[in-house]
Design a protein around this motif. Structure first.
Motif, mmCIF file in Angstrom:
data_model
loop_
_atom_site.group_PDB
_atom_site.id
_atom_site.type_symbol
_atom_site.label_atom_id
_atom_site.label_comp_id
_atom_site.label_asym_id
_atom_site.label_seq_id
_atom_site.Cartn_x
_atom_site.Cartn_y
_atom_site.Cartn_z
ATOM 1 N N LEU A 165 30.995 42.446 26.160
ATOM 2 C CA LEU A 165 29.973 41.740 26.884
ATOM 3 C C LEU A 165 30.841 40.908 27.830
ATOM 4 C CD1 LEU A 165 27.104 40.629 27.284
ATOM 5 C CD2 LEU A 165 27.501 38.748 25.454
ATOM 6 N N PRO A 166 31.979 39.921 27.585
ATOM 7 C CA PRO A 166 32.490 39.083 28.676
ATOM 8 C C PRO A 166 33.175 40.101 29.443
ATOM 9 C CG PRO A 166 33.673 39.140 26.500
ATOM 10 C CD PRO A 166 32.286 39.567 26.256
ATOM 11 N N TYR A 167 33.826 41.290 29.160
ATOM 12 C CA TYR A 167 34.317 42.289 29.620
ATOM 13 C C TYR A 167 33.677 42.620 31.146
ATOM 14 C CZ TYR A 167 36.775 46.438 31.317
ATOM 15 O OH TYR A 167 37.483 47.408 31.975
ATOM 16 N N SER A 168 32.238 43.078 30.617
ATOM 17 C CA SER A 168 31.425 43.566 31.359
ATOM 18 C C SER A 168 30.998 42.572 32.621
ATOM 19 C CB SER A 168 30.162 44.149 30.796
ATOM 20 O OG SER A 168 29.379 43.099 30.261
ATOM 21 N N ASP A 169 30.833 41.171 32.095
ATOM 22 C CA ASP A 169 30.594 39.939 32.996
ATOM 23 C C ASP A 169 31.758 39.967 34.010
ATOM 24 O OD1 ASP A 169 28.363 39.712 31.858
ATOM 25 O OD2 ASP A 169 28.943 37.968 30.562
ATOM 26 N N LEU A 170 33.021 40.139 33.452
ATOM 27 C CA LEU A 170 34.281 39.978 34.324
ATOM 28 C C LEU A 170 34.199 41.208 35.511
ATOM 29 C CD1 LEU A 170 37.037 38.559 35.222
ATOM 30 C CD2 LEU A 170 37.842 39.986 33.292
ATOM 31 N N SER A 205 32.267 42.962 20.229
ATOM 32 C CA SER A 205 31.977 41.745 20.883
ATOM 33 C C SER A 205 32.701 41.583 22.324
ATOM 34 C CB SER A 205 31.779 40.488 20.198
ATOM 35 O OG SER A 205 33.176 40.065 19.713
ATOM 36 N N TRP A 206 33.829 41.912 22.283
ATOM 37 C CA TRP A 206 34.671 41.872 23.688
ATOM 38 C C TRP A 206 34.129 42.507 24.860
ATOM 39 C CZ3 TRP A 206 36.653 46.133 26.066
ATOM 40 C CH2 TRP A 206 36.528 47.253 25.139
#
Length: 270
Positions: free
Chosen positions: A20-25, A17-18
């Motif tokens: 998704l925020p990593y790709s957004d970042l 799940s990490w």
């Protein structure tokens, strides 16, 4: 004998799940770098021009939308800088004023030739000033006393003036009626306001019979006895005050010059 159930151990998957925020970042970082690159390559001269435009807007009392009309390709200057701003046709205001002056002088000459040819010097007059070309017509050339009906023989004069004006049909035209201070009180004209207004309207209607004119450029006003050019204490003065004026308004007049002329005229009338 009971059977022993063997529990098979399933392989547990790692928690992803990490991602998704990593790709957004990463997307945000990419966008940031793109913006930084774009800012680093800004044309400084254009930025300075924009700065001057905003400074002019706030310092000269203009709105941002008005100030934007000052911005031109290659130059950003406020009106106080003395730069000749070009019209859409590529002509400066000074050039347009000069052309307008020549046009109005030509029209005035045509009117004066007509006046001289027809012996109307005691009934018509022209004056070219900083705001308009003014044609003054004595009321006895157009109307019977206490009447607003244009004389049949005067229609020829109105038509002739219209024909001379039609070649300059992109100008605003104002027709004004004036009377002397002798009171009038009839069923049709309770006061000089009504008489002067009706005279202006009737003369304007004859001009507008010429289909070359756009009625939206015409207007009429009745001033009654309140705009005299001479004293009403004499018959000669009252005769000059009874008049119809046709004003061909300049399009490129200098506002400061107009104000000075208006102030001077007001002082002279006092």
């Amino acid at each position: 004998m009971s059977k022993k159930h063997r529990h098979e151990h399933h392989e547990e998957h790692a928690d992803e799940s990490w991602l998704l925020p990593y790709s957004d970042l990463m997307t945000l970082l990419l966008a940031l770098f793109i913006v930084l690159y774009a800012v680093s390559s800004v044309n400084t001269s254009k930025l300075e021009q924009l700065s001057k435009a905003f400074k002019s807007a706030f310092s000269d009392g203009l709105s941002i939308f008005e100030a934007s009309t000052i911005v031109q390709t290659g130059d950003v200057q406020s009106p106080k800088d003395g730069i000749k701003h070009l019209s859409p046709e590529g002509k400066s205001k000074a050039q347009l004023q000069q052309e307008e002056q020549q046009n109005l002088e030509k029209l005035q000459q045509q009117l004066q030739q007509y006046i001289k040819k027809n012996g109307l010097s005691s009934q018509l007059d022209t004056q070219l000033n900083q705001s308009e070309l003014l044609i003054t017509i004595r009321d006895n050339a157009l109307f019977e006393p206490a009447s607003a009906a244009v004389k049949p023989e005067a229609r020829k004069l109105a038509v002739a003036i219209g024909q001379m004006l039609q070649q300059y049909n992109d100008y605003e035209v104002m027709v004004t009626g004036h009377t002397d201070n002798l009171p009038i009180n009839t069923v049709e004209f309770p006061s000089n306001w009504e008489l002067s207004s009706k005279r202006a309207i009737n003369f304007m209607k004859i001009l507008l019979e010429n289909k070359a004119f756009d009625p939206r450029r015409f207007g009429s006003i009745g001033y009654g006895e309140y705009r005299p050019v001479e004293s009403n204490n004499t018959d000669a003065g009252r005769a000059k005050n009874r008049r119809v004026e046709v004003s061909i308004l300049r399009k490129y007049s200098d506002a400061s010059t107009d104000k000075s002329a208006a102030d001077s005229g007001a002082a002279n009338s006092q």
